[in-house]
Enzyme design. Structure first.
Site, PDB file in Angstrom:
ATOM      1  N   CYS A   1       0.843  -1.198   0.000  1.00  0.00           N
ATOM      2  CA  CYS A   1       0.000   0.000   0.000  1.00  0.00           C
ATOM      3  C   CYS A   1       0.878   1.248   0.000  1.00  0.00           C
ATOM      4  CB  CYS A   1      -0.916   0.002   1.221  1.00  0.00           C
ATOM      5  SG  CYS A   1      -2.087   1.398   1.234  1.00  0.00           S
TER       6      CYS A   1
ATOM      7  N   ASP B   1       0.410   3.801   1.659  1.00  0.00           N
ATOM      8  CA  ASP B   1       0.355   4.410   2.999  1.00  0.00           C
ATOM      9  C   ASP B   1       1.764   4.717   3.528  1.00  0.00           C
ATOM     10  OD1 ASP B   1       0.139   4.645   5.953  1.00  0.00           O
ATOM     11  OD2 ASP B   1      -1.952   4.108   5.597  1.00  0.00           O
TER      12      ASP B   1
ATOM     13  N   ARG C   1       2.907   4.983   6.321  1.00  0.00           N
ATOM     14  CA  ARG C   1       3.325   4.266   7.535  1.00  0.00           C
ATOM     15  C   ARG C   1       3.804   2.849   7.243  1.00  0.00           C
ATOM     16  NH1 ARG C   1      -2.403   5.279  10.212  1.00  0.00           N
ATOM     17  NH2 ARG C   1      -2.870   4.614   8.095  1.00  0.00           N
TER      18      ARG C   1
ATOM     19  N   HIS D   1      -2.140  -3.892   5.013  1.00  0.00           N
ATOM     20  CA  HIS D   1      -1.985  -3.483   6.421  1.00  0.00           C
ATOM     21  C   HIS D   1      -3.359  -3.282   7.039  1.00  0.00           C
ATOM     22  CE1 HIS D   1      -2.875   0.901   5.869  1.00  0.00           C
ATOM     23  NE2 HIS D   1      -2.558   0.602   4.623  1.00  0.00           N
TER      24      HIS D   1
ATOM     25  N   CYS E   1      -6.418  -0.115   6.753  1.00  0.00           N
ATOM     26  CA  CYS E   1      -6.126   0.528   5.453  1.00  0.00           C
ATOM     27  C   CYS E   1      -7.250   1.495   5.061  1.00  0.00           C
ATOM     28  CB  CYS E   1      -5.944  -0.542   4.376  1.00  0.00           C
ATOM     29  SG  CYS E   1      -5.521   0.143   2.749  1.00  0.00           S
TER      30      CYS E   1
HETATM   31 CO    CO Z   1      -3.533   1.275   2.968  1.00  0.00          CO
END
Ligand code: CO
Length: 208
Positions: free
Chosen positions: A42, A44, A46, A98, A101
Site C-alpha cells: 500500500c 500508505d 506508515r 496493512h 487501510c
Molecule cells: Co492502505
C-alpha cells in the site's frame, strides 16, 4: 526549496552512513540490481517496504499503490511484476496489506470520493461477495481488518493468475507468491498462509 533543505541534509547523512560502512556501497549498486524479492504494498506512508523488512537499497523491488491492488488491466503493476519475474528473476513476490487501510475502509463506505472510487471498486466487489462473513464480525475494527486480510489474499491470488507467473512456473522458474499483512499498531508482519509456488496451487482455469 528552503523548506525542503532538511530532506537534502538527511540524504547527505544517509549516504555518508552507507559509505562509512562500505565505501563501495553505491558503486556496487550502480553496476547492477539483483533483488530477490518483489514487494507489492500500500502507498500508505506508515508502511515503508524496505524499512519494515530491514533491507538496504538493491535488496527489494517495490510497487506500491492505494490498497495494494493487483488489477489485471493495470499496466503499471503488471509491468513491475513482469520486469521483476522475467528480468530480475525474483524468487518471492510479497503482497503486503496493512490493518486499518484507508483504501479498504473507503471501499466499505458509501461515501463518494471521486476518481479513486473506481480504483477501489474491486474491494467493494470483494466486500459484496463476503458481506455476511465480514458483517458478522463484532466490531467495526474487526470488520475492516478482516476485509484487509481478504483483500491481501485476493490480490496475492491475482498475481498467481497472471500470464507472467503462469508462464514462469510452466518453464520451471522458481517464484513463490506470499500474502502478508502489517500492523501499524505494533510494527509486526503476519503471514496469512496463502503462499503458492506452482501451477498446481492455482485453479485450472488460469493455467496456460
Ligand atoms: Co492502505
Amino acid at each position: 526549496m528552503d523548506d525542503l533543505q532538511h530532506l537534502f541534509d538527511n540524504n547527505n547523512r544517509w549516504a555518508e552512513r552507507h559509505k562509512q560502512q562500505d565505501p563501495d556501497f553505491f558503486l556496487g549498486l550502480s553496476r547492477q540490481q539483483a533483488p530477490r524479492y518483489l514487494w507489492v504494498g500500500c502507498s500508505d506512508s506508515r508502511v515503508p517496504a524496505n524499512e519494515i523488512v530491514g533491507l538496504n537499497p538493491g535488496e527489494i523491488f517495490v510497487h506500491r499503490n492505494v490498497a495494494n491492488l493487483v488489477i489485471h488491466t493495470d499496466l503499471n503493476c503488471l509491468s513491475v511484476i513482469q520486469y521483476a519475474v522475467d528480468v530480475l528473476k525474483v524468487g518471492h513476490i510479497i503482497v503486503c496489506g496493512h490493518y486499518g487501510c484507508g483504501g479498504v475502509s473507503s471501499a466499505m463506505s458509501n461515501q463518494e470520493l471521486g476518481l479513486i472510487d473506481n480504483w477501489l471498486m474491486d474491494i467493494k466487489d470483494l466486500y459484496h461477495r463476503n458481506r455476511s462473513l465480514v458483517d458478522g464480525q463484532p466490531t467495526e475494527t474487526q470488520r475492516l481488518d478482516l476485509l484487509c486480510e481478504l483483500n491481501v489474499k485476493t490480490q496475492a491470488a491475482n498475481v498467481g493468475h497472471t500470464a507472467i507467473i503462469q508462464n514462469a512456473w510452466r518453464r520451471g522458474q522458481k517464484v513463490t507468491i506470499h500474502g502478508w499483512i502489517y500492523s501499524i499498531q505494533d510494527g509486526l508482519l503476519r503471514d496469512l498462509g496463502v503462499s503458492v509456488s506452482g501451477q498446481g496451487q492455482t485453479s485450472p482455469i488460469y493455467h496456460l
